[in-house]
Design an enzyme around this catalytic site. Structure first.
Site, PDB file in Angstrom:
ATOM      1  N   LYS A 110      44.754  85.964  50.910  1.00 49.62           N
ATOM      2  CA  LYS A 110      43.802  85.540  51.933  1.00 49.62           C
ATOM      3  C   LYS A 110      42.620  86.508  52.040  1.00 49.62           C
ATOM      4  CE  LYS A 110      46.488  82.167  53.703  1.00 49.62           C
ATOM      5  NZ  LYS A 110      47.716  82.176  52.902  1.00 49.62           N
TER       6      LYS A 110
HETATM    7  C1  LIG Z   1      48.545  81.181  52.433  1.00 45.18           C
HETATM    8  C2  LIG Z   1      49.492  81.544  51.376  1.00 45.18           C
HETATM    9  C3  LIG Z   1      49.926  80.608  50.441  1.00 45.18           C
HETATM   10  C4  LIG Z   1      49.503  79.160  50.493  1.00 45.18           C
HETATM   11  O1  LIG Z   1      48.133  78.995  50.231  1.00 45.18           O
HETATM   12  P1  LIG Z   1      47.405  77.632  50.651  1.00 45.18           P
HETATM   13  O2  LIG Z   1      45.972  77.866  50.339  1.00 45.18           O
HETATM   14  O3  LIG Z   1      47.665  77.463  52.110  1.00 45.18           O
HETATM   15  O4  LIG Z   1      48.021  76.546  49.863  1.00 45.18           O
HETATM   16  C5  LIG Z   1      50.766  81.042  49.433  1.00 45.18           C
HETATM   17  N1  LIG Z   1      51.187  82.319  49.370  1.00 45.18           N
HETATM   18  C6  LIG Z   1      50.793  83.243  50.266  1.00 45.18           C
HETATM   19  C7  LIG Z   1      51.309  84.625  50.148  1.00 45.18           C
HETATM   20  C8  LIG Z   1      49.924  82.900  51.290  1.00 45.18           C
HETATM   21  O5  LIG Z   1      49.534  83.829  52.174  1.00 45.18           O
END
Ligand SMILES: *Cc1c(COP(=O)(O)O)cnc(C)c1O
Length: 501
Positions: A110
């Site tokens: 993120k």
């Molecule tokens: C948010 C997240 C995901 C999923 O990503 P999306 O964009 O919501 O599909 C997968 N792995 C981790 C560690 C995340 O923080």
């Protein structure tokens, strides 16, 4: 380049307006009017560093930002907050290549988007002469919350409030959030799951009365969730970058197709990979990996999105679907908001049809797409991994390669292995490695058969993986808890009012 709502093509916004708004007033998501194509060759891009590639990609989408503005945002976001010069790391192992996206300040992918979003947003506020203070409302399944808090803390002209499911995130994720410093931040646990938090936030966005009330007091809402197009666009960059690095290292030939496998929750990260394909990156299959909350797997197999029922072996949606907490909490989601953007594309940008399907999801808990739309999903494959398969993948990859992966990445690794075996597809694959294993030490230690009880789990994991403890972990050890509010979902609105009083 203008942006329109997935539910109303008549509304047109510039990129900066779309980023400020987050979500369209009709509840739709913003989409570029036309998906752009790279104007430089991948070979040329292969000679550039991450920031330069980021500029080449983002300039195609954010056309109302000047070169100077965009470069300012990129340079401030992708600086030494990241613990590697390249911002991402490619870890190669056989036909698979783990694209480590967790070298930012909160050790999950993120950070790749949330370190730049505050700059994109405050630049947008200036461009549009926004008078109000921006209030970021965010629902999190664990990682978005901390990354958004880190990005927006003490950014002038902004405030941020994060809602997380009190019992639905890992201990480290929770500790990261409740210890967040900053005069403009607030963190609230809710009694409910991620979907409840997300629905609560969406309802506030759509609450005209609340919006008007706050506008009178000098505030305007925006979103740091992946429904914001300003989250999605920076995520396209690393798929382009990964391809160019593989090209430069001669792992692949120019034009050679690669597959991309993404551990998926809200469908943001994999959609970014799809956008990279549309940009002209030679991508074969996009493999959508889910945990036991396999609503997307069922959707890609059947064409029916059903949040209330699971698909059985005959393809019937008979069994009740339960929301399950897993060791990959950031994927514990039954309503994948960003899928709406794909739906919009495959229904031929028919806003009316897209709005009707989304309405039926709210009303009936499901919708079904027609044959012509299904025909446009050929780029995708989907699968899920249960808890055992996820743990087995962590163990296997460690035993074979002394490489430790986190449970989210392990879901993707397990799903991809199954996909490869069943399809016979031998193309090289980039697996999105979305979090550091240090964020989920308990689950990882358990999977490795090590002692997962007691304190100091990260130190124990360090002994096994030999990877240095990231600053994000060492800082937590003595950090004070600054947020302890917990509320029911129907109290979320009150908490927002309190925060802004
Ligand atoms: C948010 C997240 C995901 C999923 O990503 P999306 O964009 O919501 O599909 C997968 N792995 C981790 C560690 C995340 O923080």
């Amino acid at each position: 380049m203008y942006y329109k709502s997935t539910r109303n093509n008549a509304l047109r916004y510039t990129a900066s307006e779309a980023i400020l708004k987050g979500l369209s007033d009709d509840g739709g998501l913003f989409m570029p009017e036309k998906l752009p194509v790279l104007d430089k060759s991948l070979k040329e891009l292969a000679e550039m560093d991450y920031r330069a590639v980021a500029y080449e990609v983002m300039k195609l989408y954010l056309t109302d930002y000047t070169e100077e503005e965009l470069k300012y945002c990129i340079d401030h976001a992708y600086d030494d907050k990241f613990d590697t010069e390249d911002k991402v790391v490619l870890h190669r192992e056989g036909n698979a290549c783990y694209l480590e996206l967790f070298h930012g300040p909160t050790i999950a992918f993120k950070d790749m988007a949330l370190s730049i979003l505050p700059y994109l947003m405050t630049t947008a506020a200036k461009k549009n002469e926004l008078k109000e203070e921006i209030v970021i409302l965010t629902a999190t399944s664990g990682d978005t919350g901390k990354a958004a808090l880190a990005g927006f803390a003490d950014v002038p002209g902004t405030r941020i409030m994060v809602f997380y499911p009190k019992d639905g995130v890992s201990k480290i994720q929770e500790k990261q959030m409740v210890t967040q410093k900053g005069g403009n931040v607030r963190v609230v646990g809710i009694r409910g799951n991620f979907d409840d938090a997300q629905n609560g936030v969406k309802a506030m966005f759509n609450d005209k009365e609340l919006r008007d009330e706050l506008k009178n007091r000098g505030y305007v809402f925006s979103s740091a969730n992946s429904i914001n197009i300003g989250r999605l666009i920076p995520q396209i960059v690393y798929y382009v970058y990964a391809y160019t690095k593989l090209l430069k290292e001669a792992v692949i030939a120019d034009g050679e197709e690669i597959n991309i496998c993404v551990p998926t929750g809200n469908f943001g990260n994999i959609l970014a990979a799809y956008f990279a394909k549309q940009l002209g990156v030679p991508v074969g299959r996009l493999v959508c990996a889910s945990n036991k909350n396999r609503v997307l797997t069922d959707f890609f197999k059947s064409g029916t999105y059903d949040k209330l029922h699971e698909m059985d072996d005959k393809g019937e949606f008979t069994e009740k679907r339960e929301f399950m907490l897993t060791s990959s909490p950031s994927m514990d989601i039954l309503i994948s908001s960003n899928l709406e953007r794909l739906i919009y594309l495959i229904c031929g940008e028919d806003d009316f049809k897209c709005a009707a399907l989304m309405k039926s999801l709210v009303r009936d808990g499901s919708y079904e797409i027609d044959e012509s739309m299904r025909g446009k999903l050929k780029d995708f494959s989907a699968g899920f991994a249960d808890e055992e398969a996820c743990a087995a993948a962590i163990k296997k990859i460690y035993e074979e390669d002394s490489y430790v992966i986190d449970p989210h990445t392990a879901v993707a690794a397990a799903v991809y292995e199954k996909y490869g075996a069943e399809s016979g597809d031998t193309r090289k694959c980039v697996i999105a490695s979305t979090a550091s294993p240090y964020k989920f030490p308990e689950a990882v230690l358990k999977a490795l058969g090590a002692d997962a009880q007691g304190e100091e789990l990260t130190d124990r994991l360090h002994e096994i993986s030999k990877v240095n403890l990231p600053a994000a972990i060492t800082e937590l050890k003595n950090a004070a808890v600054l947020h302890d509010t917990v509320c029911d979902t129907d109290e979320m609105k009150e908490k927002v009012r309190e925060f802004l009083n």
